[in-house]
Design a protein around this motif. Structure first.
Motif, short mmCIF file in Angstrom:
data_model
loop_
_atom_site.label_atom_id
_atom_site.label_comp_id
_atom_site.label_asym_id
_atom_site.label_seq_id
_atom_site.Cartn_x
_atom_site.Cartn_y
_atom_site.Cartn_z
N VAL A 96 0.83 -1.21 0.00
CA VAL A 96 0.00 0.00 0.00
C VAL A 96 0.87 1.26 0.00
O VAL A 96 0.61 2.20 -0.76
CB VAL A 96 -0.95 0.00 1.22
CG1 VAL A 96 -1.61 1.35 1.41
CG2 VAL A 96 -1.98 -1.09 1.08
N ALA A 97 1.91 1.29 0.83
CA ALA A 97 2.78 2.46 0.88
C ALA A 97 3.51 2.66 -0.44
O ALA A 97 3.62 3.80 -0.94
CB ALA A 97 3.79 2.31 2.02
N GLU A 98 3.98 1.57 -1.04
CA GLU A 98 4.67 1.69 -2.32
C GLU A 98 3.74 2.21 -3.41
O GLU A 98 4.12 3.08 -4.21
CB GLU A 98 5.24 0.32 -2.71
CG GLU A 98 6.15 0.36 -3.91
CD GLU A 98 7.44 1.12 -3.68
OE1 GLU A 98 7.98 1.66 -4.66
OE2 GLU A 98 7.90 1.20 -2.52
N LEU A 99 2.51 1.71 -3.45
CA LEU A 99 1.54 2.21 -4.43
C LEU A 99 1.21 3.68 -4.19
O LEU A 99 1.05 4.45 -5.14
CB LEU A 99 0.27 1.37 -4.38
CG LEU A 99 0.38 -0.05 -4.94
CD1 LEU A 99 -0.92 -0.82 -4.70
CD2 LEU A 99 0.74 -0.03 -6.40
N PHE A 101 3.23 5.94 -2.83
CA PHE A 101 4.39 6.74 -3.24
C PHE A 101 4.46 6.86 -4.76
O PHE A 101 4.79 7.91 -5.29
CB PHE A 101 5.68 6.16 -2.69
CG PHE A 101 5.81 6.30 -1.20
CD1 PHE A 101 5.38 7.45 -0.55
CD2 PHE A 101 6.40 5.30 -0.44
CE1 PHE A 101 5.50 7.59 0.82
CE2 PHE A 101 6.52 5.43 0.93
CZ PHE A 101 6.09 6.58 1.57
N HIS A 102 4.14 5.78 -5.47
CA HIS A 102 4.12 5.85 -6.93
C HIS A 102 3.02 6.77 -7.43
O HIS A 102 3.21 7.51 -8.39
CB HIS A 102 3.97 4.44 -7.53
CG HIS A 102 5.24 3.66 -7.54
ND1 HIS A 102 6.34 4.02 -8.29
CD2 HIS A 102 5.59 2.52 -6.90
CE1 HIS A 102 7.32 3.15 -8.10
NE2 HIS A 102 6.87 2.23 -7.25
N ALA A 103 1.85 6.71 -6.80
CA ALA A 103 0.74 7.59 -7.19
C ALA A 103 1.11 9.05 -6.92
O ALA A 103 0.79 9.93 -7.72
CB ALA A 103 -0.52 7.20 -6.45
N ALA A 104 1.77 9.31 -5.80
CA ALA A 104 2.17 10.68 -5.48
C ALA A 104 3.21 11.19 -6.49
O ALA A 104 3.18 12.36 -6.87
CB ALA A 104 2.75 10.75 -4.07
N ALA A 105 4.09 10.31 -6.95
CA ALA A 105 5.09 10.71 -7.95
C ALA A 105 4.45 11.04 -9.29
O ALA A 105 4.94 11.90 -10.02
CB ALA A 105 6.14 9.62 -8.11
N LEU A 106 3.36 10.37 -9.61
CA LEU A 106 2.66 10.65 -10.86
C LEU A 106 2.04 12.04 -10.88
O LEU A 106 1.95 12.68 -11.93
CB LEU A 106 1.57 9.62 -11.10
CG LEU A 106 2.03 8.21 -11.49
CD1 LEU A 106 0.82 7.28 -11.57
CD2 LEU A 106 2.76 8.24 -12.82
N PHE A 107 1.59 12.50 -9.72
CA PHE A 107 0.90 13.78 -9.64
C PHE A 107 1.82 14.95 -9.30
O PHE A 107 1.35 16.08 -9.21
CB PHE A 107 -0.23 13.71 -8.63
CG PHE A 107 -1.32 12.77 -9.05
CD1 PHE A 107 -2.07 13.00 -10.18
CD2 PHE A 107 -1.57 11.62 -8.31
CE1 PHE A 107 -3.06 12.14 -10.58
CE2 PHE A 107 -2.57 10.73 -8.69
CZ PHE A 107 -3.32 11.00 -9.84
N SER A 108 3.08 14.69 -9.10
CA SER A 108 4.00 15.80 -8.75
C SER A 108 4.84 16.22 -9.92
O SER A 108 4.84 15.71 -10.98
CB SER A 108 4.89 15.40 -7.59
OG SER A 108 5.74 14.35 -7.95
#
Length: 108
Positions: A96-99, A101-108
């Motif tokens: 869950v944490a890895e997903l 962090f990846h989602a946050a990287a997509l939106f930044s």
């Protein structure tokens, strides 16, 4: 110290996901969460696998507490069962944490 903080964050993520999923499943089924129908069924393999991945630690702990209460297992089964549920929560929380962090990287 960073390792302890990371472990606490991962366990918190896993506990949150399992708690929310387990509570929603209990509301949906109208009964206590366990490793029996309607949560786990050989007829609905994909659904059973998904529900077990999401709320498996609570299913395991509920089954373990029921077995101890009914006298099918001794009190000594609580420690290994709790350890297994904790490892399961950590594994789920890591995903869950890895997903996240990846989602946050997509939106930044």
């Amino acid at each position: 110290m960073m390792l302890i903080a990371t472990l606490a964050f991962v366990l918190g993520c896993g506990l949150t996901l399992a708690g929310l999923a387990g509570s929603l499943m209990e509301l949906w089924a109208g009964r206590r969460l366990d490793l029996r129908d309607p949560f786990v069924s050989p007829r609905h393999l994909a659904r059973s696998l998904l529900l077990t991945v999401l709320a498996g630690p609570f299913m395991l702990l509920n089954e373990m507490l029921r077995a101890v209460g009914e006298g099918r297992r001794g009190v000594g089964a609580i420690v290994p069962g709790t350890a297994l549920a904790t490892i399961w929560l950590a594994a789920t929380g890591t995903i869950v944490a890895e997903l996240a962090f990846h989602a946050a990287a997509l939106f930044s």
